[in-house]
Write a protein that holds these residues in place. Structure first.
Motif, short mmCIF file in Angstrom:
data_model
loop_
_atom_site.label_atom_id
_atom_site.label_comp_id
_atom_site.label_asym_id
_atom_site.label_seq_id
_atom_site.Cartn_x
_atom_site.Cartn_y
_atom_site.Cartn_z
N LEU A 356 47.03 57.65 34.29
CA LEU A 356 46.08 58.86 32.58
C LEU A 356 45.33 58.45 32.77
N VAL A 357 44.97 56.82 32.10
CA VAL A 357 43.72 56.77 31.69
C VAL A 357 42.59 57.33 32.07
N VAL A 358 42.21 57.03 33.66
CA VAL A 358 40.84 57.39 34.68
C VAL A 358 41.41 58.80 34.30
N GLU A 359 42.08 59.44 34.16
CA GLU A 359 41.96 61.32 33.90
C GLU A 359 41.46 60.87 32.87
N GLN A 360 41.91 60.01 31.76
CA GLN A 360 40.68 60.56 30.85
C GLN A 360 39.46 60.81 30.90
N LEU A 361 39.05 59.88 31.28
CA LEU A 361 38.22 58.90 31.68
C LEU A 361 36.60 59.86 32.83
N LEU A 362 37.74 60.58 33.63
CA LEU A 362 37.02 61.70 34.60
C LEU A 362 34.96 62.25 33.38
N PRO A 363 35.73 62.82 33.19
CA PRO A 363 35.22 63.31 32.75
C PRO A 363 33.29 62.91 31.41
N VAL A 364 32.41 62.52 31.35
CA VAL A 364 31.54 62.16 30.80
C VAL A 364 30.56 62.92 31.00
N GLU A 434 51.79 46.44 32.08
CA GLU A 434 50.81 45.45 32.87
C GLU A 434 50.20 45.38 33.69
N LYS A 435 51.13 46.85 34.63
CA LYS A 435 50.16 46.97 35.75
C LYS A 435 48.74 47.86 35.74
N ILE A 436 47.76 46.96 36.00
CA ILE A 436 46.29 47.99 35.59
C ILE A 436 45.79 47.70 37.41
N GLU A 437 46.02 48.94 38.23
CA GLU A 437 44.69 48.88 38.75
C GLU A 437 43.61 49.14 39.09
N LEU A 438 42.61 48.22 39.97
CA LEU A 438 41.47 48.29 39.64
C LEU A 438 40.49 49.77 40.43
N GLY A 439 41.47 49.73 41.91
CA GLY A 439 41.13 50.92 42.68
C GLY A 439 40.27 52.02 41.81
N PRO A 440 41.16 52.63 40.93
CA PRO A 440 41.31 54.11 40.54
C PRO A 440 39.93 54.20 40.03
N TYR A 441 39.89 52.70 39.05
CA TYR A 441 38.55 52.73 37.61
C TYR A 441 37.14 52.57 39.08
N LEU A 442 37.14 51.79 39.94
CA LEU A 442 36.13 51.41 40.75
C LEU A 442 35.50 52.89 41.77
N ALA A 443 36.64 53.68 41.83
CA ALA A 443 36.03 55.55 42.11
C ALA A 443 35.42 55.96 41.17
N LEU A 444 35.08 55.26 39.83
CA LEU A 444 35.19 56.44 38.53
C LEU A 444 33.40 56.40 39.01
N TYR A 445 32.98 55.29 39.79
CA TYR A 445 31.11 54.59 40.12
C TYR A 445 31.15 56.22 40.53
N TYR A 446 31.59 56.70 41.22
CA TYR A 446 31.72 57.90 42.17
C TYR A 446 31.74 58.89 41.44
N TYR A 447 33.02 59.26 41.30
CA TYR A 447 33.26 60.57 40.48
C TYR A 447 32.26 61.07 39.32
N SER A 448 32.50 60.14 38.17
CA SER A 448 31.69 60.61 37.22
C SER A 448 30.51 60.32 37.16
N GLY A 449 29.89 59.14 37.86
CA GLY A 449 29.03 57.86 38.21
C GLY A 449 27.86 59.01 39.04
#
Ligand SMILES: Nc1ncnc2c1ncn2[C@@H]1O[C@H](COP(=O)(O)OP(=O)(O)OP(=O)(O)O)[C@@H](O)[C@H]1O
Ligand SMILES: [Mg+2]
Lengths: 1171, 299
Positions: A356-364, A434-449
């Protein structure tokens, strides 16, 4: 002297390209924006709402012009090194500052007026409709409340920044600050401009209204509930928060201005901060000796890059501005994450999962603004610091300069994204996830960056070509806006909008989902485009010899080496190839994608075939399918056999089959027919039968179809095949018989544009239930499981694929969706029924509530109405595909976000998961036991009854008080949506295409009747409805239930039923305190005045009062409020005086405490009496 | 031996102003002085040599390589101090020199460090090496400019009024440094101080209105004027009533008397005293058009 100086100042503006360009641009924007659909299709293009909206939006865009003008004109003495000359002329500070400020404000006001002029001419030039009477006062109000104050405010703010630190970067940072402030306030205030604001009818909080520097949050929040009539005829009333807002921000800008003015001196800026102390160490004399140089080759290039990028970063981080921007970024997105995850519809909150957080972060998109500002600083740096001669006389080549600038931008984008991701991770940690996954965050470098990087290439290209800094920035902003908001400007095709691609989403189940793979294709395309642009930019990069854009273009076109020609040509060929490939793959029509090609297809289908809708055609009675899903390739294959039966009274001579446009290939085999007449373009097939099909006779059709659902085609949430989490509403996509209304265009404006008549509700004439048996053997990759309608008979595995055979045990309504993903299953057996929840591993927190809700609902309904028809009920999760859940016979497909990720752990609130599940379970009766005749009022027998059931079930678990907040939310939603719709509201028994009527009002009205008539009375009527009209009898219409409800009820109750269900009636309830006395013998005497008003909205007349109305009194000497009195009163007058004896001191009195009576103003239903 | 050859160079700015008009020069190792009044075209010529400006016509070659066609050949061995330049804000002298050294291709970091240290010392900026250049005084900034021009291994050093703003001490220090390296490389220097040219330059040229009026070795040019320069001393009244007849090279007012230097092959009619010609006389007589036009330089 003043006048002379001012004339000079204004002349200066007049000569500046940036001023000329902005003036023209804003005029055009004002003109074009009248095309937008502000406030709905029926709102006048020259009405007060649209005018105010446009002037408000444009005044936000004015921030950027304000910053550019400010740097260009206000800082000109510094930019051009004239300060020393000007400051020593004896011009006083007040005059110097005053003239510049006045000049800037006048220039901005002029631009704002031009924009308004544009919007005045727009409807006339573009021949738009609908139009109201031209009223100058509307424009005047918009100008004086929005355009002018915002222009002045933007000007003052940028000016103050320029005085605080006369540097371009400070002014740009100030502009960014204003914009982000607005952005955060909009999210906070649930501005309708933000995507997430739907379903939040509440007026924005006072704070949000005050924080927005542009006053738009107030305007939009206030008018959110306005009716079309109001939008067309009323100017925005000055609410108190709005006035305070205008005063506050005018005051703030005046204060900021005064503050920096007081500190401002006509002195040259001293640059003290970063200089370091004298270095006193020394060593022996070292003679100067030339050293060997090698300014060629890879090593040289690398060293130059490192040194150049290092220097750029040193320059960037050497100023405090970047800290400001970073802080603002954190603030704006922090607000977004928090608001969107903790303030969902119906006051819900979500678990702060990574997805859900990554969904919010996608548009930059905010980053694009920063890029434009920063890129300009980067590109024009040599020019502005006059260091050009030193640099250009070195052997540094143009490609190297370009590469070093791009490398810097890449690093800056990387850092910004790291901050962005870091913010997301921090938000999760802070909110206790507690469960923070790094993978989706890193993918933002590609999808948003990555798109940002492509944009950086474009911005650098534009600003290289245009040597005027400010014009370059303005152009970059314009090009970016046209790319980002292209669709609204009519630029539909992705290949026309730089760096655009179908927007990816993120879900824990399906990852980056439908477009994940297609996205790569688009990115490849844009990478090639950016590569070509990079080549061109390198050629166009200003060197010593070609200074003007014209010279550079000439030179760039002239000198191409063979290698460059080959590379450039090669890239172009590849670009063309990729583009062609994408275009090829994405060909075809997609229903609901709303591209013009789709609309034309839909219109054509209706024009050609609507006239044949009455043809007698057989109906489907048995269906045997095999379905093979290939999630990795995003496609599926269905083959099967239909049994069709002539249930009409006439002979059928031609069988007419239709193919959905999303079907890639279809093979039909119809036994006993002559040659098929096919309309391939519209996918219609006519089979003349050798032997006409007599009434009661059956025939067979075999078919095989293949459907490509790859990301090259628009996403369809009802026809989604993704790596994990496929969901297909299969009944819609297999071949159909006869005319299909689903293909018609629904939007009335689009219909008008394509020359179609407005759609009307046509009542079904048949009235019989047509049920069928359904069998489907579905295969999917091993590991995934499949859920569909029917009982799971058998499962097996073969060659890496899993097979699931489902079969219905009795005839069902023709509805059969299927889902496939990696599921975990929880199973319980109760009352002889198997309850199952299929869910995404890990998302189990709400499973118990769903289980309980299904069981409670089925138990209640089976006892009260009719036995549950199946032996199982399955709730299967699917990704967050919009909406909340969908019911099928015996199966509920439940969407991830609003069911599995909703945080329902707070037991003091209503559990929305529980409610939604009850609603969907209720559809097993109100859609699948009772199926209403298609036509007006049908949704009353499905959605209204499901809403009602939901309320009853929730109330049984959580009590009426927790339910009341839910009813209140529905009450507010009803009014906000009702006001937004321009169509005449229909009563419930005729409801058609007005969801707020059959959902919100339907639920409330039935609940209100339940309170007045008693739950048992309602249940008896429902029982009788089922008894008389369930399968295989005739389908009912809304009136059948109303008649059952009225039954033997007393006249005043019959009247009440009529008012709620057959009329459009709204209430206006009030309560007032008359007296409160402490009695000598203890206790209190409370005197109340209850006001109840009721109007029939269709006849616009007051109705006599004859209503059961609840009154509640609360007391709380200390601690939580305690109920002192709760009684239903049968009121027969508009005003009723009430005297109550109470034991304890009352603190709060309420009329209609549960908020189920439709009342636009709920605030005066409650009076607090103080402690 | 001439390394830098300029032939027929003409430059007209976009506003129609002809800054250079058929300039031809040929320059070898050593210092070459450019003299000329304001607006003569000195800086324009130097910018063209520094590959910052394109000439409309004419040919420049350095070590036999055409610069028009291959500017990078020259840039790799060029040191240039513009008349006017700026620097990035908030960047220290050492960092900026290091950066420019990298751009010039000094890739060996030890070399770079050593050379920058030497240059900072020679320009007396060592103590200020960590101070932002943008906060330097005018003279300090000029010295920074000198230092950066000498980075790497310049074979052609172009310095446009390098000593403008330098205090006498710093100026001498700079002149010493120039003289030391000038034997191995071509140095082109423009200045308004004729004495400097006399003291430093092996060759010189006078530019006016974009044209080369005169060129050659300073001593040789002075020699040519031998016996042709006469000086008259007139009081205010005499000056007003009897203007000198032969062509005037220059006049000066000294202690209320007009010192007038005249150009004449024999004693002037108004009387006067033969004097030793100076380089100043060469310059002024050239500006006044008293010298045979355009001496082609030989070297
Ligand atoms: N960018 C330009 N555009 C138009 N004219 C120019 C430009 N730069 C110089 N000029 C003109 O060219 C002529 C020569 O200028 P230049 O700077 O070469 O003179 P200079 O000999 O260096 O003078 P100074 O001793 O004052 O430095 C002048 O008349 C000047 O006005
Ligand atoms: Mg000059």
């Amino acid at each position: 002297m003043m006048a002379r100086l001012l004339t000079f100042e204004l002349n200066y503006y007049g000569k500046q390209r940036i001023f000329q360009a902005s003036a023209v641009l804003f005029f055009i924007l004002g003109l074009l924006m009248t095309q937008g659909r502000f406030g709905g299709p029926e709102v006048y293009k020259n009405g007060p709402y649209v005018i105010t909206f446009i002037s408000g939006l444009l005044s936000i865009a004015l921030i950027f012009v304000s910053a550019l003008l400010c740097v260009n004109a206000v800082l000109r003495d510094r930019t051009h090194g004239m300060q020393a000359l000007i400051f020593t002329t004896g011009i006083g500070r007040p005059l110097y500052v005053g003239i510049k400020l006045l000049g800037l404000l006048l220039a901005l006001s002029l631009i704002a007026s031009l924009a308004l002029l544009g919007s005045m001419l727009g409807p006339w030039v573009l021949a738009l409709a609908p139009l109201g009477r031209f009223q100058m006062s509307y424009y005047g109000q918009a100008f004086f409340f929005f355009s002018l104050p915002n222009a002045l405010f933007c000007g003052c703010f940028c000016f103050a920044a320029a005085m605080a630190k006369p540097k371009a970067s400070t002014v740009y940072a100030a502009a960014a600050l204003l914009f982000m402030g607005y952005f955060a306030a909009s999210i906070w205030g649930h501005s309708p401009l933000m995507a997430s604001s739907a379903f939040r009818p509440q007026a924005p909080s006072l704070w949000a209204q005050l924080v927005d520097p542009f006053g738009l949050v107030s305007f939009l929040g206030e008018t959110k509930r306005w009716s079309v009539y109001q939008r067309n005829h009323e100017c925005y009333h000055l609410t108190l928060p709005f006035c305070v807002n205008r005063l506050l921000w005018t005051g703030i800008s005046a204060l900021v201005l005064a503050f920096f003015y007081a500190r401002y001196k006509l002195r040259l800026p001293s640059e003290a901060s970063s200089t370091r102390r004298l270095s006193t160490d020394s060593f022996g004399p070292s003679p100067y000796r030339p050293v060997t140089t090698l300014a060629r080759g890879g090593r040289y290039a690398w060293e130059v890059l490192v040194s150049q990028v290092g220097l750029e970063l040193r320059l960037l981080f050497g100023q405090a501005t970047y800290l400001w921007v970073a802080a603002l970024w954190v603030f704006a997105y922090g607000v977004e994450i928090k608001e969107n995850l903790t303030h969902g519809p119906y006051d819900t909150r979500f678990y702060v999962t990574t997805a859900l957080v990554v969904e919010q972060l996608l548009p930059v998109r905010l980053a694009l603004l920063l890029l434009v500002f920063y890129a300009s600083e980067l590109i024009y740096r040599g020019q502005h610091t006059r260091m050009q001669p030193l640099l250009l006389s070195t052997p540094l080549t143009r490609p190297l300069v370009y590469l070093s600038k791009m490398a810097t931008l890449t690093i800056v984008i990387f850092l910004l994204l790291s901050l962005h991701l870091g913010l997301g991770i921090a938000a999760q940690a802070l909110m206790g996830e507690e469960k923070i996954e790094l993978g989706p965050y890193l993918a933002l470098y590609y999808y948003s960056g990555y798109p940002l990087l492509l944009f950086a290439g474009l911005i650098v290209g534009i600003q290289t070509l245009i040597s005027n800094t400010y014009l370059g920035m303005l152009m970059s902003l314009v090009v970016m806006a046209s790319s980002v908001f292209g669709t609204t400007l009519g630029l539909e095709a992705y290949w026309l909008r730089f760096a655009s691609a179908p927007e990816v989403t993120y879900s824990a189940i399906s990852g980056f989902g439908h477009y994940a793979r297609a996205h790569q294709g688009y990115m490849l395309y844009w990478t090639l485009a950016a590569g070509w642009l990079a080549m061109l930019t390198m050629k166009l990069w200003p060197n010593a010899y070609q200074q003007t854009p014209w010279q550079r273009m000439k030179a760039a076109l002239g000198q191409w080496s063979t290698r460059e020609l080959l590379t450039g040509g090669g890239i172009l060929v590849l670009l063309g190839y990729t583009g062609f490939n994408i275009a090829q793959k994405s060909q075809g029509v997609a229903l609901g994608a709303n591209r013009s090609q789709d609309q034309r297809w839909q219109a054509r289908y209706e024009q050609v075939y609507q006239s044949r809708a009455g043809w007698p055609q057989p109906v489907l009675t048995a269906l045997t399918l095999t379905t093979d899903l290939y999630p990795a390739q995003q496609r599926y294959v269905v083959s099967g056999r239909y049994q069709l039966r002539n249930e009409s009274d006439s002979l059928i001579r031609v069988l007419w089959l239709g193919r959905d446009p999303s079907v890639t290939s279809l093979r039909l085999q119809v036994a006993g027919t002559l040659d098929c007449q096919a309309d391939e373009a519209l996918g219609q097939f006519f089979y003349p039968l050798k032997q006409p099909l007599a009434p009661g006779q059956v025939m067979r059709v075999d078919f095989t179809m293949e459907v490509d659902r790859s990301g090259d085609h628009p996403f369809d949430s009802e026809n989604a095949v993704v790596s994990n989490g496929s969901y297909i509403e299969l009944e819609k996509f297999i071949p159909w018989v006869g005319y299909n209304e689903r293909m018609e265009l629904k939007d009335s404006q689009l219909r008008a544009r394509h020359g179609l008549k407005p759609r009307t509700a046509v009542a079904e004439t048949d009235g019989r239930y047509h049920r069928l048996t359904y069998e489907n053997t579905i295969s999917t990759p091993a590991g995934q499981r499949v859920v569909t309608v029917g009982a799971l008979k058998r499962t097996w595995q073969n060659a890496g694929r899993a097979y699931f055979q489902y079969q219905t045990e009795q005839p069902i309504e023709p509805m059969f969706a299927l889902s496939s993903m990696h599921y975990e299953v929880r199973t319980q057996h109760r009352d002889g029924i198997t309850f199952q929840v299929y869910y995404h591993p890990g998302q189990s927190r709400n499973v118990p509530a769903m289980m309980e809700s299904m069981q409670k609902t089925i138990r209640y309904a089976s006892r009260q109405w009719s036995p549950y028809p199946f032996k199982h009920v399955t709730l299967a999760e699917i990704p967050a595909y919009g909406g909340a859940a969908t019911a099928y016979p015996g199966v509920i497909f439940s969407h991830e976000k609003y069911n599995f990720l909703l945080n329902a752990s707070d037991t003091s609130r209503l559990n929305l998961v529980y409610a939604t599940t009850a609603h969907e379970t209720a559809h097993q009766w109100w859609a699948y036991t009772i199926r209403p005749k298609a036509g007006p009022g049908e949704a009353f027998l499905t959605e209204s009854l499901a809403k009602y059931t939901e309320a009853v079930i929730v109330q049984a678990r959580q009590g009426p008080l927790k339910l009341s907040s839910y009813l209140k939310a529905d009450n507010e939603l009803y009014f906000s949506q009702r006001n937004r719709s321009a169509r005449q509201e229909l009563p419930l028994n005729q409801s058609w295409q007005q969801p707020y009527v059959h959902y919100q009002k339907g639920g409330l009205a039935l609940y209100a009747l339940g309170q007045s008539l008693g739950e048992a009375w309602i249940n008896r009527a429902l029982r009788r409805l089922i008894h008389h009209q369930a399968y295989p009898k005739q389908k009912p219409v809304a009136q059948n239930l109303i008649d059952e409800l009225k039954g033997q009820a007393p006249v005043w109750k019959q009247k009440l039923i009529e008012n709620h269900l057959e009329k459009v009636v709204i209430y206006d309830n009030r309560i007032q305190l008359r007296s409160l006395k402490a009695l000598p013998q203890g206790g209190y005497q409370l005197g109340l005045r209850i006001g109840v008003d009721k109007t029939d909205q269709t006849a616009l007349q007051r109705l006599p009062i004859n209503d059961a109305v609840e009154i509640a009194v609360w007391g709380a000497p200390s601690g939580p409020a305690k109920l002192l009195y709760w009684q239903t009163h049968h009121l027969t007058k508009r005003q009723t005086l009430l005297e109550l004896r109470l034991d304890q001191k009352p603190t709060l009195v309420q009329v209609d405490p549960l908020h189920y009576l439709l009342d636009e103003n709920l605030a005066n239903n409650t009076v607090a009496l103080g402690p | 031996m001439s390394r830098l050859k300029i032939t027929g160079l003409t430059k007209t700015y976009s506003n129609g102003l002809r800054a250079l008009d058929n300039v031809s020069l040929s320059v070898g190792n050593g210092m070459f002085g450019l003299l000329g009044p304001n607006g003569a075209g000195k800086s324009s010529l130097m910018k063209i040599l520094a590959t910052l400006l394109l000439a409309d016509q004419g040919e420049i070659s350095f070590d036999g390589v055409s610069i028009n066609k291959n500017p990078d050949f020259l840039r790799r061995q060029l040191g240039y101090l513009p008349q006017d330049f700026g620097v990035y804000p908030r960047v220290s002298a050492a960092v900026l020199l290091d950066h420019l050294a990298v751009l010039k291709g000094v890739s060996h970091s030890g070399d770079r460090k050593q050379q920058i240290q030497a240059l900072l010392q020679q320009t007396n900026l060592y103590a200020h090496r960590n101070q932002a250049v943008s906060t330097f005084s005018g003279g300090m900034r000029q010295r920074f400019g000198i230092a950066q021009a000498l980075l790497g291994n310049p074979q052609l050093l172009i310095v446009d009024e390098p000593t403008a703003g330098l205090d006498p001490q710093e100026k001498n220090r700079f002149h010493d440094m120039l003289s030391e390296i000038a034997g191995r490389i071509v140095v082109i220097l423009s200045t308004h101080i004729i004495q400097d040219v006399y003291e430093l330059c092996g060759e010189m040229a006078v530019l006016m209105g974009g044209q080369v009026l005169l060129g050659g070795k300073p001593a040789g040019l002075i020699q040519q004027l031998k016996g042709k320069v006469w000086q008259q001393t007139l009081s205010q009244e005499q000056w007003a009533s009897q203007p000198a007849q032969p062509p005037v090279i220059s006049t000066r007012l000294v202690g209320g008397h007009h010192l007038i230097r005249l150009f004449s092959s024999g004693p002037p009619p108004g009387g006067g005293q033969g004097v030793e010609p100076s380089l100043e006389d060469v310059y002024f007589s050239a500006l006044a058009g008293l010298q045979p036009a355009k001496h082609q330089l030989r070297s």
